[in-house]
Design an enzyme around this catalytic site. Structure first.
Site, PDB file in Angstrom:
ATOM      1  N   CYS A   1       1.002  -1.086   0.123  1.00  0.00           N
ATOM      2  CA  CYS A   1       0.026   0.064   0.060  1.00  0.00           C
ATOM      3  C   CYS A   1       0.939   1.187   0.039  1.00  0.00           C
ATOM      4  O   CYS A   1       1.713   1.444  -0.908  1.00  0.00           O
ATOM      5  CB  CYS A   1      -1.050  -0.037   1.144  1.00  0.00           C
ATOM      6  SG  CYS A   1      -2.300   1.093   0.995  1.00  0.00           S
TER       7      CYS A   1
ATOM      8  N   HIS B   1      -3.766  -4.878   0.506  1.00  0.00           N
ATOM      9  CA  HIS B   1      -3.432  -5.230   1.923  1.00  0.00           C
ATOM     10  C   HIS B   1      -3.680  -6.708   1.885  1.00  0.00           C
ATOM     11  O   HIS B   1      -4.597  -7.385   2.306  1.00  0.00           O
ATOM     12  CB  HIS B   1      -4.278  -4.718   2.899  1.00  0.00           C
ATOM     13  CG  HIS B   1      -4.205  -3.170   2.888  1.00  0.00           C
ATOM     14  ND1 HIS B   1      -3.084  -2.671   4.042  1.00  0.00           N
ATOM     15  CD2 HIS B   1      -4.661  -2.218   2.586  1.00  0.00           C
ATOM     16  CE1 HIS B   1      -2.996  -1.339   4.103  1.00  0.00           C
ATOM     17  NE2 HIS B   1      -3.963  -0.857   2.971  1.00  0.00           N
TER      18      HIS B   1
ATOM     19  N   SER C   1      -4.276  -9.183  37.658  1.00  0.00           N
ATOM     20  CA  SER C   1      -5.609  -9.034  37.668  1.00  0.00           C
ATOM     21  C   SER C   1      -6.628  -9.938  37.358  1.00  0.00           C
ATOM     22  O   SER C   1      -7.869  -9.890  37.705  1.00  0.00           O
ATOM     23  CB  SER C   1      -5.694  -7.926  36.332  1.00  0.00           C
ATOM     24  OG  SER C   1      -5.649  -8.725  35.177  1.00  0.00           O
ATOM     25  N   GLY C   2      -5.956 -11.256  37.275  1.00  0.00           N
ATOM     26  CA  GLY C   2      -6.631 -12.357  36.962  1.00  0.00           C
ATOM     27  C   GLY C   2      -7.073 -12.702  35.673  1.00  0.00           C
ATOM     28  O   GLY C   2      -7.723 -13.581  35.011  1.00  0.00           O
ATOM     29  N   GLY C   3      -6.712 -11.631  34.800  1.00  0.00           N
ATOM     30  CA  GLY C   3      -6.797 -11.972  33.189  1.00  0.00           C
ATOM     31  C   GLY C   3      -6.031 -12.688  32.615  1.00  0.00           C
ATOM     32  O   GLY C   3      -4.868 -13.010  33.137  1.00  0.00           O
ATOM     33  N   VAL C   4      -5.994 -12.796  31.281  1.00  0.00           N
ATOM     34  CA  VAL C   4      -5.256 -13.748  30.471  1.00  0.00           C
ATOM     35  C   VAL C   4      -3.654 -13.250  30.677  1.00  0.00           C
ATOM     36  O   VAL C   4      -2.576 -13.824  30.788  1.00  0.00           O
ATOM     37  CB  VAL C   4      -5.480 -14.024  29.064  1.00  0.00           C
ATOM     38  CG1 VAL C   4      -4.591 -14.947  28.285  1.00  0.00           C
ATOM     39  CG2 VAL C   4      -6.866 -14.514  29.025  1.00  0.00           C
TER      40      VAL C   4
ATOM     41  N   SER D   1      -2.081 -10.780  32.485  1.00  0.00           N
ATOM     42  CA  SER D   1      -1.127 -10.504  33.580  1.00  0.00           C
ATOM     43  C   SER D   1      -0.918 -12.245  34.234  1.00  0.00           C
ATOM     44  O   SER D   1       0.247 -12.297  34.713  1.00  0.00           O
ATOM     45  CB  SER D   1      -1.814  -9.984  34.622  1.00  0.00           C
ATOM     46  OG  SER D   1      -2.992 -10.363  35.028  1.00  0.00           O
ATOM     47  N   ALA D   2      -1.958 -13.337  33.939  1.00  0.00           N
ATOM     48  CA  ALA D   2      -1.506 -14.467  34.378  1.00  0.00           C
ATOM     49  C   ALA D   2      -0.301 -15.159  33.592  1.00  0.00           C
ATOM     50  O   ALA D   2       0.527 -15.702  34.146  1.00  0.00           O
ATOM     51  CB  ALA D   2      -2.787 -15.239  34.358  1.00  0.00           C
TER      52      ALA D   2
END
Length: 525
Positions: free
Chosen positions: A86, A174, A228-231, A233-234
């Site tokens: 592009c 693209h 945090s318990g999220g993907v 940070s785990a």
């Protein structure tokens, strides 16, 4: 961030479009390592990275606009294989003496492309006619001397060219976008057939490389991780624990902005899965107080980023006292920052600041920690793969993404304890019904948004009500850079709506957000 890698990288030069990140991701899908570099990097610095190949990304500029980024023609004399895409295609053509002009024939979206001869070079083994995804106003009118024109469209007489002897190639469309029918094949033709690369890079390499990098950075120092318990940070925590073991303590900041049951899940499930040391900081009052009266989403994010750091600093003091190691501060803080976080926060030359992620654009300048960010160059799907290879359970690895600032950025308006409780109830209903329908894996995530400063008239209990609307935002995505709204069954949407309006006091309307990204972001704030 500089990666410590054993593979020569394919360097993607970023000309300011978010599609540069998608190009890098597609290259990695082909099992080839890629990195992104800014367009202002010198040819000398570029070649010092010993690239196996170079890709020039798209961008929003016109090659003739004042101050538009250009490419130094010296790059094409270095013997490194180059593919222009592009804007990168046009900048390449202009630098090499081709003709680029604004014809008035713009092409956006799906476009029919026709090869000018037999399929060859980067178009090898693809059909003579195919649909490609275009987004351009200027067009290459004449290829540089010595280049063969490979394809054309109605608005681009030179839609692709090649000089195989010099290992220089370009396409106007693209190929990294899946709307281009054979885009991945074009990229792989460039990588394998023309650049001669070998598909031998995997996410297993990420684990090895980042483990070595973390050990080099941290040494014998102590580390805390914002969990945090999220993907994200785990997985970051699991990577750092693999690298430095007991030097790591995870700090879970319960900021009062979590969804129903999440604090308990973090304390129970993550520790059970990893055995990591966990310190829980109860900081709901701190965050609510700091957010009082604030309605601007950017300000919210910055406040939350600041208060996270303050909470970590307080946790550091407690941990030092408990360990009896006064005078030995904890220098390192782990964050699960991903590449889309960096991009949307304006990271990289020419990138727009779409929204400051609390762990990138919202960090305080006086922060005392040195950041450890092992996932900073990865996309979400790559992070999930790394997590699975590290042995994290599916309940953590496949969890729907949840933003670090939590429900604060799903309340459009001021954040209060009452509004948080209202949103928690609505969110819990939506998540329960989605799970009961067996559709958790059919959506990337489903933010539930409270329009706190909006009221609408309704009829509830045979009387007039004046309540808040709740917005359902189910989306499907692969990498969070682009997304489309998920077509959930009507009966499921009806159950969610009926339950929320019946069970959540103060809500009398549920609406569905059917906006793609772009133009909208996944989160509302």
């Amino acid at each position: 961030m500089t990666q410590t890698v054993s593979h020569r990288p394919v360097l993607v030069i970023d000309y300011g479009a978010q599609y540069a990140q998608l190009i890098a991701r597609r290259v990695r899908e082909a099992n080839v390592y890629s990195e992104i570099v800014p367009h202002h990097i010198s040819v000398e610095a570029l070649l010092a990275k010993d690239p196996a190949a170079i890709i020039l990304s798209g961008g929003p500029s016109s090659v003739y606009a004042e101050g538009a980024p250009a490419v130094n023609a010296e790059l094409f004399e270095a013997g490194v294989p180059v593919l222009g895409i592009c804007y990168g295609f046009q900048a390449m053509a202009k630098a090499l003496g081709g003709e680029v002009a604004r014809t008035g024939l713009r092409e956006y979206g799906a476009t029919a492309m026709t090869m000018t001869g037999a399929a060859r070079s980067i178009l090898s083994t693809t059909p003579a006619q195919q649909n490609v995804w275009m987004s351009h106003g200027d067009s290459v009118q004449a290829a540089p001397e010595g280049f063969e024109v490979l394809a054309s469209t109605a608005g681009a007489p030179v839609a692709a060219f090649a000089a195989p002897g010099r290992r220089l190639f370009g396409v106007q469309w693209h190929p990294e976008v899946k709307h281009s029918d054979f885009g991945q094949k074009v990229l792989e033709n460039f990588l394998f057939e023309e650049a001669g690369l070998t598909p031998d890079w995997t996410t297993g390499n990420v684990i090895e490389e980042q483990t070595a990098r973390i050990r080099e950075q941290v040494g014998s120092g102590r580390v805390i991780c914002g969990l945090s318990g999220g993907v994200d940070s785990a997985v970051a925590a699991a990577l750092v624990q693999r690298a430095v073991g007991d030097q790591l303590t995870c700090v879970f900041v319960d900021h009062g902005l979590l969804r129903e049951g999440e604090a308990e899940q973090v304390e129970r499930d993550f520790v059970a899965a990893t055995g990591v040391k966990l310190y829980v900081a109860r900081e709901a009052d701190r965050f609510l107080s700091a957010l009082s009266g604030v309605t601007d989403p950017e300000t919210k994010r910055k406040i939350i980023g600041r208060e996270f750091i303050r909470a970590f600093e307080e946790a550091e003091r407690v941990l030092i006292e408990e360990a009896g190691q006064a005078g030995e501060p904890i220098r390192f803080l782990v964050q699960g920052t991903l590449y889309p976080d960096v991009v949307e926060s304006g990271g990289g030359e020419g990138a727009a600041n779409i929204k400051s992620h609390h762990n990138v654009g919202g960090l305080p300048e006086d922060m005392q920690f040195e950041l450890v960010e092992p996932l900073r160059t990865l996309f979400k799907d790559e992070v999930r793969t790394v997590g699975a290879e590290l042995g994290l359970p599916a309940e953590i690895v496949q969890r729907h993404p949840f933003p670090g600032p939590g429900l604060a950025i799903r309340i459009v308006g001021e954040v209060t304890a009452e509004r948080l409780e209202l949103l928690r109830k609505a969110d819990a209903i939506a998540r329960h019904e989605l799970t009961s329908a067996g559709l958790d894996h059919e959506v990337w995530q489903m933010p539930v948004v409270l329009l706190a400063d909006v009221h609408s008239v309704g009829v509830q209990g045979d009387g007039r009500s004046y309540g808040h609307p709740i917005v359902l935002r189910p989306v499907f995505s692969e990498d969070a850079m682009t997304a489309n709204w998920s077509r959930l069954p009507y009966d499921l949407l009806a159950r969610i709506s009926n339950r929320i309006t019946n069970e959540v006091e103060g809500v009398n309307r549920v609406v569905l957000d059917v906006t793609s990204k772009p133009p909208g972001t996944i989160e509302w704030e």
